[in-house]
Each structure stands twice: as C-alpha cells, then as structure tokens.
Design a protein around this motif. Structure first.
Motif, PDB file in Angstrom:
ATOM      1  N   GLY A  49      24.931  48.644 -24.384  1.00  0.00           N
ATOM      2  CA  GLY A  49      26.131  49.379 -24.025  1.00  0.00           C
ATOM      3  C   GLY A  49      26.466  49.371 -22.542  1.00  0.00           C
ATOM      4  N   ALA A  50      25.549  48.908 -21.704  1.00  0.00           N
ATOM      5  CA  ALA A  50      25.823  48.844 -20.267  1.00  0.00           C
ATOM      6  C   ALA A  50      26.813  47.717 -19.989  1.00  0.00           C
ATOM      7  CB  ALA A  50      24.527  48.612 -19.494  1.00  0.00           C
ATOM      8  N   ARG A  51      27.597  47.881 -18.907  1.00  0.00           N
ATOM      9  CA  ARG A  51      28.563  46.850 -18.509  1.00  0.00           C
ATOM     10  C   ARG A  51      28.354  46.524 -17.036  1.00  0.00           C
ATOM     11  NH1 ARG A  51      32.621  50.528 -20.857  1.00  0.00           N
ATOM     12  NH2 ARG A  51      33.381  50.604 -18.733  1.00  0.00           N
ATOM     13  N   ILE A  52      28.250  45.234 -16.742  1.00  0.00           N
ATOM     14  CA  ILE A  52      28.022  44.773 -15.378  1.00  0.00           C
ATOM     15  C   ILE A  52      29.193  43.879 -14.973  1.00  0.00           C
ATOM     16  CG2 ILE A  52      26.407  43.627 -13.810  1.00  0.00           C
ATOM     17  CD1 ILE A  52      25.159  46.018 -15.317  1.00  0.00           C
ATOM     18  N   GLY A  53      29.858  44.190 -13.856  1.00  0.00           N
ATOM     19  CA  GLY A  53      31.044  43.473 -13.421  1.00  0.00           C
ATOM     20  C   GLY A  53      30.749  42.167 -12.691  1.00  0.00           C
ATOM     21  N   ALA A  54      31.796  41.389 -12.481  1.00  0.00           N
ATOM     22  CA  ALA A  54      31.706  40.097 -11.800  1.00  0.00           C
ATOM     23  C   ALA A  54      31.171  40.271 -10.383  1.00  0.00           C
ATOM     24  CB  ALA A  54      33.079  39.440 -11.753  1.00  0.00           C
ATOM     25  N   GLY A  55      30.266  39.405  -9.985  1.00  0.00           N
ATOM     26  CA  GLY A  55      29.735  39.422  -8.634  1.00  0.00           C
ATOM     27  C   GLY A  55      28.719  40.517  -8.368  1.00  0.00           C
ATOM     28  N   ALA A  56      28.425  41.351  -9.348  1.00  0.00           N
ATOM     29  CA  ALA A  56      27.413  42.396  -9.166  1.00  0.00           C
ATOM     30  C   ALA A  56      26.041  41.755  -9.092  1.00  0.00           C
ATOM     31  CB  ALA A  56      27.466  43.399 -10.313  1.00  0.00           C
ATOM     32  N   SER A  57      25.144  42.395  -8.374  1.00  0.00           N
ATOM     33  CA  SER A  57      23.784  41.885  -8.216  1.00  0.00           C
ATOM     34  C   SER A  57      22.802  42.994  -8.590  1.00  0.00           C
ATOM     35  CB  SER A  57      23.564  41.450  -6.770  1.00  0.00           C
ATOM     36  OG  SER A  57      22.244  41.036  -6.573  1.00  0.00           O
ATOM     37  N   ILE A  58      21.929  42.690  -9.537  1.00  0.00           N
ATOM     38  CA  ILE A  58      20.905  43.641  -9.976  1.00  0.00           C
ATOM     39  C   ILE A  58      19.554  43.044  -9.590  1.00  0.00           C
ATOM     40  CG2 ILE A  58      19.991  44.972 -11.907  1.00  0.00           C
ATOM     41  CD1 ILE A  58      23.020  45.409 -11.417  1.00  0.00           C
TER      42      ILE A  58
END
Length: 135
Positions: A49-58
């Motif tokens: 269910g998590a959403r990670i956007g473009a260009g994000a860095s984890i």
C-alpha cells in the motif's frame, strides 16, 4: 518461486511476498507502488500500500510502512522508519535513524535531521537549515 521474489513472514505469522526493485535492489511488497525512476537501495523495505514517487531515494535499511506516501524527489536516509499512513512531501529529506510516526506529515522541502522523532499525526515544516517551524 522465481529468483526475483522473496517471501517473508511478519510478526503475526502472515507471509508477505516482496520483489526486488529494478533501481537499487531494495524489497518492495506486493501491493506497493514504486515509480520506476525511484531508487530503492538494498536492505530497504517498502510495505504493501505504500507509494513512492519519481526520483525518490530510499537508503539501505529504511522501512516504509503500509499506506505511507513518499513524494517526488524525497530522500529517506539509512535506517529511517516511516510509519503507517505517514506522508513525506516532494523534495523533503528525512535523516538517518529518524522515526516518523503513523499519520505524520512532513511538508514539501522540509529537512528532518538525523536521530529525530516526529510524533504520530504531527505536521512538520522546517527552514532550509532544518529548524522546525511552529504550527
């Protein structure tokens, strides 16, 4: 099962299926939405269910709980924990070993330092140097 998937048992005994993300090798649970241009380092976990956007860095060791939202260009440092339903705004920065509580909101461009705790449900805005602003 194929070598791109790994099954991990959670604390309640349920088995969750994770896949390795194309950009970085971090583990993304079935049901999470990660933009192809995001970077998920090895050892990072993205829950269902998590959403990670473009260009994000984890970064490595970070844990993104269910239904959390990470905005475009946001950076989550190593071993940070983003609680269930929390939202990190576009281009925000969350420091090393920082805990963001469930339902907390970090506004666009905010900078949260290392080893900090953001309480559940709190909304945080900062100066460009990372000083918290009063709500």
């Amino acid at each position: 099962m194929g070598k791109n998937y790994v099954d991990i048992e959670n604390d309640q005994g349920a088995t969750l299926r994770y896949r390795k993300h194309a950009n970085g090798r971090g583990l993304v649970a079935h049901g999470a939405k990660v933009h192809p241009k995001a970077h998920i380092e090895a050892g990072a976990y993205i829950e269902p269910g998590a959403r990670i956007g473009a260009g994000a860095s984890i970064a490595r060791g970070a844990w993104i709980e269910p239904d959390a939202v990470i905005g475009e260009g946001a950076h989550i440092e190593a071993h940070a924990h983003i609680g269930q339903g929390a939202a990190i705004g576009d281009n925000a920065h969350v420091g090393v070993r920082t805990e963001v509580g469930a339902g907390a909101r970090i506004v666009r461009g905010a900078r949260i330092g290392d080893d900090e705790t953001v309480a559940a449900g709190l909304t945080v805005a900062t100066t460009s140097k990372g000083l918290w602003l009063a709500a």
